[in-house]
Motif scaffolding. Structure first.
Motif, PDB file in Angstrom:
ATOM      1  N   ARG A 108     -67.732 -10.038  36.409  1.00 47.82           N
ATOM      2  CA  ARG A 108     -67.793 -10.251  34.962  1.00 47.82           C
ATOM      3  C   ARG A 108     -67.870 -11.727  34.595  1.00 47.82           C
ATOM      4  NH1 ARG A 108     -66.879  -5.942  31.293  1.00 47.82           N
ATOM      5  NH2 ARG A 108     -67.427  -4.046  32.435  1.00 47.82           N
ATOM      6  N   ARG A 123     -67.266  -7.346  26.124  1.00 49.65           N
ATOM      7  CA  ARG A 123     -68.055  -8.523  26.472  1.00 49.65           C
ATOM      8  C   ARG A 123     -67.269  -9.810  26.223  1.00 49.65           C
ATOM      9  NH1 ARG A 123     -71.702  -9.113  22.926  1.00 49.65           N
ATOM     10  NH2 ARG A 123     -73.083 -10.457  24.151  1.00 49.65           N
ATOM     11  N   GLU A 163     -68.315 -12.998  28.216  1.00 53.16           N
ATOM     12  CA  GLU A 163     -69.593 -13.546  27.753  1.00 53.16           C
ATOM     13  C   GLU A 163     -69.431 -14.263  26.419  1.00 53.16           C
ATOM     14  OE1 GLU A 163     -74.042 -11.932  26.477  1.00 53.16           O
ATOM     15  OE2 GLU A 163     -72.661 -10.615  27.570  1.00 53.16           O
TER      16      GLU A 163
END
Length: 221
Positions: free
Chosen positions: A207, A178, A181
């Protein structure tokens, strides 16, 4: 996503030369990425490797050659020599950004001085955390980017601790975690390297990656 021309689209032009930069600009790059080191006569020159052996008709460390000597070398049988960072910056118009990668410490102050006279957007990247600290000390207004290909480097946390505006991970790190993010949550943009296939670029777009670095100009077509 922004398209970053790795060494001036190295698959299409003699890497890290003025002709490569001119090609990248003409081919539609949003950002041109080049690598810098210091030569024996003190100039900051554009060259990736520690030695000139791989891409020129010369041999030995970059730091053992004067600027005039580097200019006289032939990069990848192109007729172009190893340029200075000043020459490369002159070839990049204001509407195209530049990413200067520091390949060693001790050059940040000179890079900052050259970028201060450059009209376009600029960022400075490095794998070397000390080089990035030197850049912040030389000119805190120049955005910096932490380069890494390892999770153990704590990419986002390290970029934040260094005051970086960007993190530049190997693209696999973004596909396996991740990272994007977490970076965005920290206010840090993500530019990945080095993409060779359009399908991977499309996955990275999903993404949320902000930019992709490639040796080829058509990777986002």
């Amino acid at each position: 996503m922004r398209l970053i021309a790795h060494r001036g689209f190295a698959d299409e032009a003699p890497e890290n030369t003025v002709p490569a930069v001119e090609h990248a600009v003409a081919a539609g790059a949003d950002v041109v990425e080049v690598d810098v080191r210091r030569c024996a006569s003190g100039e900051v020159v554009v060259h990736h490797d520690e030695t000139v052996d791989r891409v020129t008709d010369g041999s030995g460390p970059v730091g053992a050659h004067t600027f005039d000597g580097l200019q006289a070398l032939d990069v990848l049988d192109s007729g172009a020599g190893v340029p200075s960072l000043a020459q490369v910056l002159d070839a990049i118009p204001p509407e195209v950004a530049v990413n200067v990668e520091l390949k060693e410490t001790g050059v940040a102050a000179d890079v900052a001085a050259l970028l201060a006279d450059h009209e376009g957007e600029a960022m400075v990247s490095s794998f070397d955390q000390q080089a990035l600290r030197e850049m912040r000390e030389a000119d805190a207004a120049v955005p910096t980017a932490f380069l890494t290909d390892r999770f153990r480097d704590r990419p986002v946390a390290t970029a934040r601790d260094l005051g970086c505006s960007y993190v530049h991970p190997h693209y696999r790190l973004c596909l396996l975690s991740r990272l994007v993010e977490r970076a965005h949550d920290a206010g840090i943009e993500v530019n990945v390297w080095t993409i060779r296939h359009a399908a991977i670029a499309r996955l990275l777009a999903l993404r949320g990656v902000d930019g992709v670095t490639s040796d080829r100009s058509g990777i986002l077509d």
